[in-house]
Write a protein that holds these residues in place. Structure first.
Motif, PDB file in Angstrom:
ATOM      1  N   GLY A  37      37.979 -41.958  -8.932  1.00 22.34           N
ATOM      2  CA  GLY A  37      36.571 -42.319  -9.027  1.00 22.34           C
ATOM      3  C   GLY A  37      35.852 -41.602 -10.144  1.00 22.34           C
ATOM      4  O   GLY A  37      34.704 -41.933 -10.452  1.00 22.34           O
ATOM      5  N   SER A  43      38.337 -46.820 -14.221  1.00 24.93           N
ATOM      6  CA  SER A  43      37.805 -46.001 -13.129  1.00 24.93           C
ATOM      7  C   SER A  43      37.768 -46.790 -11.835  1.00 24.93           C
ATOM      8  O   SER A  43      37.436 -47.988 -11.818  1.00 24.93           O
ATOM      9  N   SER A  44      38.071 -46.095 -10.751  1.00 21.82           N
ATOM     10  CA  SER A  44      37.986 -46.692  -9.430  1.00 21.82           C
ATOM     11  C   SER A  44      36.531 -46.948  -9.068  1.00 21.82           C
ATOM     12  O   SER A  44      35.627 -46.203  -9.483  1.00 21.82           O
ATOM     13  N   ASP A  45      36.296 -47.988  -8.292  1.00 25.34           N
ATOM     14  CA  ASP A  45      34.927 -48.304  -7.867  1.00 25.34           C
ATOM     15  C   ASP A  45      34.405 -47.315  -6.829  1.00 25.34           C
ATOM     16  O   ASP A  45      33.202 -47.153  -6.656  1.00 25.34           O
ATOM     17  N   THR A  46      35.302 -46.655  -6.111  1.00 25.97           N
ATOM     18  CA  THR A  46      34.891 -45.703  -5.076  1.00 25.97           C
ATOM     19  C   THR A  46      35.503 -44.336  -5.354  1.00 25.97           C
ATOM     20  O   THR A  46      36.608 -44.227  -5.884  1.00 25.97           O
ATOM     21  N   ASP A  47      34.768 -43.307  -4.965  1.00 28.01           N
ATOM     22  CA  ASP A  47      35.270 -41.945  -5.133  1.00 28.01           C
ATOM     23  C   ASP A  47      36.367 -41.660  -4.107  1.00 28.01           C
ATOM     24  O   ASP A  47      36.279 -42.082  -2.948  1.00 28.01           O
ATOM     25  N   TYR A 116      38.854 -54.448 -18.769  1.00 27.16           N
ATOM     26  CA  TYR A 116      38.371 -54.169 -17.419  1.00 27.16           C
ATOM     27  C   TYR A 116      36.875 -53.860 -17.394  1.00 27.16           C
ATOM     28  O   TYR A 116      36.203 -54.070 -16.384  1.00 27.16           O
ATOM     29  N   GLU A 117      36.337 -53.383 -18.518  1.00 27.53           N
ATOM     30  CA  GLU A 117      34.904 -53.110 -18.570  1.00 27.53           C
ATOM     31  C   GLU A 117      34.095 -54.380 -18.753  1.00 27.53           C
ATOM     32  O   GLU A 117      33.033 -54.549 -18.143  1.00 27.53           O
ATOM     33  N   PRO A 334      43.905 -51.050 -11.394  1.00 21.50           N
ATOM     34  CA  PRO A 334      42.822 -51.799 -10.732  1.00 21.50           C
ATOM     35  C   PRO A 334      43.310 -52.895  -9.794  1.00 21.50           C
ATOM     36  O   PRO A 334      42.829 -52.975  -8.646  1.00 21.50           O
ATOM     37  N   GLU A 337      44.922 -51.254  -6.657  1.00 25.50           N
ATOM     38  CA  GLU A 337      43.930 -50.645  -5.772  1.00 25.50           C
ATOM     39  C   GLU A 337      43.190 -51.720  -4.976  1.00 25.50           C
ATOM     40  O   GLU A 337      42.916 -51.544  -3.780  1.00 25.50           O
ATOM     41  N   ALA A 338      42.885 -52.826  -5.621  1.00 29.15           N
ATOM     42  CA  ALA A 338      42.137 -53.894  -4.954  1.00 29.15           C
ATOM     43  C   ALA A 338      42.950 -54.623  -3.891  1.00 29.15           C
ATOM     44  O   ALA A 338      42.379 -55.218  -2.971  1.00 29.15           O
TER      45      ALA A 338
END
Length: 395
Positions: A37, A43-47, A116-117, A334, A337-338
């Protein structure tokens, strides 16, 4: 710098193997960063505090141990081959992979980060073009350690070839080596404090001279952090018993100091230390780095007792695996993780897939002579994972 007796070659196989393993450890480290995060290429969406702790734990000993080994081998090989021949070898073995990575691996990461951005190929191309137009830390990314190795090697070459500088540095290193042999625990403890003080002073000087602006920000301030550890490796190589003494520090003590230092690092944000916080943090990092390095040296000596074709393959493949693993993680993290139910499962999955893909890329590069030379600085073919069972280990 005068020559002195060197440790027998048979004792160095475990250090070469450990160095290769540390390069492979970049995979779990960067996978944890991708999921933590915090800021990374993606970067991950959550910490994820757990991933942050894993990254911190790997960071406290992985690169510090690598640079101690690098300093040890640097002085050892310099004395065997002579300063000029050794430094020319460094320019090929370190400089070529750095240029190869800058031209291939780094731009791929720009494109991945931009995609990804922005969510589009056009945005990815624009992002990459912006990174190319302006020199910054984006030009190096995970290849900073190769630039650091070149910088340290250049300084060591100057020390070895410029007589007045070499005389002073040689006496200082020999005196430190003598202290390690005669009073190992005291000398190592003092060097831990010295390392912290040197980093604090170096960071202060870096800010004073505007180091972040030097060469467009291409020289990372982390170069200051690992310089004392590279020097420690030189000190251990400067005396016949330097390495042996470092290996004789009790394992329970080094592990205890290492984990205690890591605990201090984790606790600093919750302690009201005020202006003392940076100094306490640097001291904890220095103690943890050297303590864990000593423990890893000792474990590697016990586990990697004799030449092994598997360890030789790890050594041969580790640089290419390190060069290519980070864009692989940036690409697959990404979506993994999703699509996974937990961060821990995502982390393990990323490590497994990245290892497989990176090893496959190594095999491809290893089988292509011109690319192999550019990526590794080696003309001869390295070990292949497909021939390990029939291979004879190097002696």
């Amino acid at each position: 710098m005068s020559a002195s007796a060197s440790p027998p070659a048979s004792r160095l196989h475990f250090l070469d193997g450990l160095r290769g393993i540390l390069m492979f450890c970049g995979i779990p480290y960067h996978a944890a960063l991708a999921l933590s995060g915090g800021w990374w290429i993606v970067s991950s969406d959550t910490d994820s505090p757990g991933m942050h702790v894993i990254a911190q734990f790997l960071g406290i000993w992985r690169m510090p141990t690598f640079f101690i080994i690098a300093g040890f081998f640097a002085l050892l090989v310099l004395r065997r081959r002579g300063a000029n021949q050794w430094f020319r070898g460094r320019l090929v073995r370190v400089g070529l992979p750095l240029l190869f990575g800058l031209a291939t691996v780094v731009p791929v990461q720009w494109f991945i980060a931009g995609f990804y951005e922005s969510g589009s190929l056009t945005g990815a191309m624009s992002f990459a073009a912006d990174r190319l137009a302006t020199p910054s830390g984006w030009w190096l990314l995970h290849l900073w350690f190769l630039l650091a190795l070149l910088a340290y090697s250049f300084v060591l070459w100057v020390v070895a070839t410029v007589r007045p500088v070499g005389a002073v540095a040689g006496r200082t290193i020999r005196a430190a080596g003598d202290a390690v042999e005669r009073h190992p625990m005291l000398a190592i403890s003092v060097y831990m404090v010295f390392t912290a003080a040197a980093v604090i002073a170096g960071n202060w000087l870096w800010d004073v001279v505007g180091g972040d602006q030097f060469a467009g920000g291409l020289i990372p301030p982390v170069v200051v952090r690992y310089a004392p550890l590279f020097v420690l490796g030189c000190i251990l190589a400067s005396r016949p018993r330097g390495l042996a003494v470092f290996l004789q520090v009790p394992l329970w003590l080094t592990l205890g100091l290492g984990f205690a230092s890591f605990g201090v690092l984790l606790g600093i944000p919750y302690l009201e230390l005020g202006t003392l916080a940076p100094a306490v943090g640097e001291l904890a990092l220095a103690v943890g780095a050297i303590a864990f390095a000593s423990a890893l040296f000792r474990v590697a000596e016990r586990v990697i007792r004799r030449p092994s074709s598997v360890v030789d393959w790890i050594v041969d493949s580790s640089l290419v695996v390190y060069l290519v693993h980070q864009p692989v993680i940036a690409l697959i993290a990404p979506p993994i993780e999703a699509s996974t139910p937990s961060t821990a499962i995502a982390w393990v999955t990323i490590i497994a897939l990245t290892s497989i893909i990176s090893i496959a890329l190594y095999e491809l590069i290893n089988a292509t002579p011109g690319v192999r030379f550019l990526a590794t600085g080696m003309r001869s073919r390295g070990r292949s994972v497909f021939g390990l069972t029939a291979a004879t280990p190097r002696q």
